[in-house]
Design an enzyme around this catalytic site. Structure first.
Site, PDB file in Angstrom:
ATOM      1  N   HIS A  18      14.093  -1.663   1.879  1.00 47.71           N
ATOM      2  CA  HIS A  18      12.631  -1.558   2.014  1.00 47.71           C
ATOM      3  C   HIS A  18      12.224  -0.085   2.003  1.00 47.71           C
ATOM      4  CE1 HIS A  18       8.803  -3.439   3.856  1.00 47.71           C
ATOM      5  NE2 HIS A  18       8.517  -2.186   3.544  1.00 47.71           N
ATOM      6  N   HIS A  20       9.240   2.463  -0.164  1.00 45.24           N
ATOM      7  CA  HIS A  20       8.140   2.514  -1.144  1.00 45.24           C
ATOM      8  C   HIS A  20       8.245   3.775  -2.000  1.00 45.24           C
ATOM      9  CE1 HIS A  20       5.707  -0.825   0.611  1.00 45.24           C
ATOM     10  NE2 HIS A  20       6.374  -0.502   1.695  1.00 45.24           N
ATOM     11  N   ASP A  22       5.979   5.274  -3.663  1.00 46.49           N
ATOM     12  CA  ASP A  22       4.867   6.202  -3.415  1.00 46.49           C
ATOM     13  C   ASP A  22       4.872   6.748  -1.985  1.00 46.49           C
ATOM     14  OD1 ASP A  22       4.268   3.642  -2.506  1.00 46.49           O
ATOM     15  OD2 ASP A  22       2.126   3.827  -2.851  1.00 46.49           O
ATOM     16  N   GLY A 179       0.101  -4.346   1.803  1.00 52.18           N
ATOM     17  CA  GLY A 179      -1.295  -4.011   2.073  1.00 52.18           C
ATOM     18  C   GLY A 179      -1.710  -4.620   3.399  1.00 52.18           C
ATOM     19  N   HIS A 206       5.648  -8.608   2.969  1.00 55.56           N
ATOM     20  CA  HIS A 206       5.315  -7.815   4.149  1.00 55.56           C
ATOM     21  C   HIS A 206       4.635  -8.764   5.141  1.00 55.56           C
ATOM     22  CE1 HIS A 206       5.892  -4.058   1.924  1.00 55.56           C
ATOM     23  NE2 HIS A 206       5.752  -3.400   3.048  1.00 55.56           N
ATOM     24  N   GLU A 209       4.260  -7.273  10.718  1.00 54.04           N
ATOM     25  CA  GLU A 209       4.337  -5.845  11.055  1.00 54.04           C
ATOM     26  C   GLU A 209       3.263  -5.575  12.107  1.00 54.04           C
ATOM     27  OE1 GLU A 209       3.331  -3.236   7.842  1.00 54.04           O
ATOM     28  OE2 GLU A 209       3.932  -1.432   8.919  1.00 54.04           O
ATOM     29  N   ASP A 293      11.063   2.582   4.868  1.00 58.05           N
ATOM     30  CA  ASP A 293       9.660   2.303   4.554  1.00 58.05           C
ATOM     31  C   ASP A 293       9.051   3.451   3.739  1.00 58.05           C
ATOM     32  OD1 ASP A 293       7.586   0.533   4.475  1.00 58.05           O
ATOM     33  OD2 ASP A 293       6.845   0.930   6.503  1.00 58.05           O
TER      34      ASP A 293
END
Ligand SMILES: [Zn+2]
Length: 355
Positions: A18, A20, A22, A179, A206, A209, A293
């Site tokens: 996991h 990202h 970006d 998101g 996701h 969380e 993350d």
């Protein structure tokens, strides 16, 4: 237990599920790419910019947290930008001792300068190919698969799911939705998940969380998620060590939890690393995995997450091996490939460390 050093953790093989794309750029790269495309940054000195990202993510303000991604995504709107970011991602992970990584990104967020979804995926893959080849030439073997993410507040999940399946033999190993969790339940994207199941494809969601059990329950029982992105709120279904029905189901079915300790502390999902539910979930033998993350926003790496956990919970090499094998068992690549990495790379390296 003998204390383990950070340098040894870096050398030990690790698996990451996991992360990202970006959320893991090098600050110096952001400065150069922003200059090339004329994007205004809050800081232009790479070191200060790096600190700005961590401080903004730490601030507790959602607005500032989201602003961090506005800057990284802004410099990832061209084939050159995407290629470079993916290449450097592979190199940085390999240098950190990661031998297997699944990196996720949302193609729909990279269309502002006119790229098509296919051009975005092609550019990212070319970057990963070059990065893994360069790492191999330096004696560091890393395999990178990608997960295509659809944004849960948007309405393109079916299109992105089809894109993921179309690229399944060219490096895309799974699908994800990300998101804001509250108000955007995963069942909004049920068509996409049912399509992926009919295609025998893999996906994670996701869930659990910031938001609680209903989100986890929907992700698993309605959508059929293979894994839970975070899933940390499953602890809400555990009272004094006793598991409720949903927590039991997650543990019984060995559904992997993609836990991201530092990220959870930043977003307030956990008060501190020492108080993070990962300790309890490990003791209860859930399928726990450790993840980064967003390396840039959390100022972290796989080795750093492992070191923080080792320090907070007194975990040694046997625990770190368990977490690494858990991640490899939960990967979206074929079973024989997972087994080869476990038996040929992970177990021999940890056998030496365990003495
Ligand atoms: Zn995430």
């Amino acid at each position: 237990m003998t204390a383990i050093s950070y340098d040894d953790i870096v050398k030990a093989p690790k698996a990451l599920l996991h992360d990202h794309l970006d959320g893991g750029l090098r600050p110096a790269t952001i400065v150069e790419l922003a200059d090339a495309v004329g994007h205004q940054l809050p800081e232009t000195d790479p070191a200060r910019l790096g600190e700005w990202f961590v401080a903004a993510a730490d601030s507790g303000s959602l607005e500032r947290y989201l602003e961090t991604f506005a800057h990284t995504v802004a410099v990832m709107q061209t084939e050159e930008g995407l290629h470079r970011v993916a290449k450097e991602c592979a190199l940085d992970l390999a240098a950190d001792g990661v031998v297997y990584a699944e990196i996720r990104y949302a193609p729909e967020q990279h269309l502002e300068s006119g790229l098509t979804l296919d051009q975005v995926v092609d550019a990212v893959h070319a970057g990963f190919q070059e990065g893994t080849a360069e790492a191999a030439a330096q004696g560091r073997r890393i395999r990178v698969g990608t997960l295509l993410t659809a944004m849960r507040h948007a309405a393109r999940s079916q299109e992105i799911a089809e894109l993921a399946v179309r690229y399944r033999d060219q490096g895309v190993v799974g699908f994800d939705i990300a998101g804001a969790e509250a108000g955007f339940p995963p069942t909004r994207h049920l068509d996409a998940f049912e399509y992926l199941q009919r295609e025998n494809f893999h996906f994670t969601i996701h869930a659990g969380e910031a938001f609680g059990l209903p989100s986890i329950w929907q992700a698993i029982q309605w959508c059929g998620a293979d894994r839970l992105g975070h899933g940390v709120r499953i602890v809400d279904d555990i009272t004094a060590g006793k598991l409720g029905r949903l927590a039991s189901y997650v543990r019984d079915k060995r559904i992997p939890l993609e836990l991201c300790p530092s990220s959870n502390v930043q977003t307030g999902a956990a008060a501190s690393i020492a108080e993070h539910p990962i300790g309890l979930l490990k003791d209860l033998r859930f399928r726990v995995t450790v993840n980064t993350d967003n390396r840039l926003m959390s100022g972290t790496s796989m080795s750093k997450e492992m070191a923080l956990l080792s320090e907070a919970f007194g975990w040694g090499w046997s625990e770190l091996q368990w977490l690494t094998i858990n991640a490899m068992k939960s990967a979206f690549i074929p079973y024989d490939e997972r087994l080869a990495i476990i038996n040929d790379e992970i177990k021999p390296a940890y056998a030496k460390l365990l003495g």
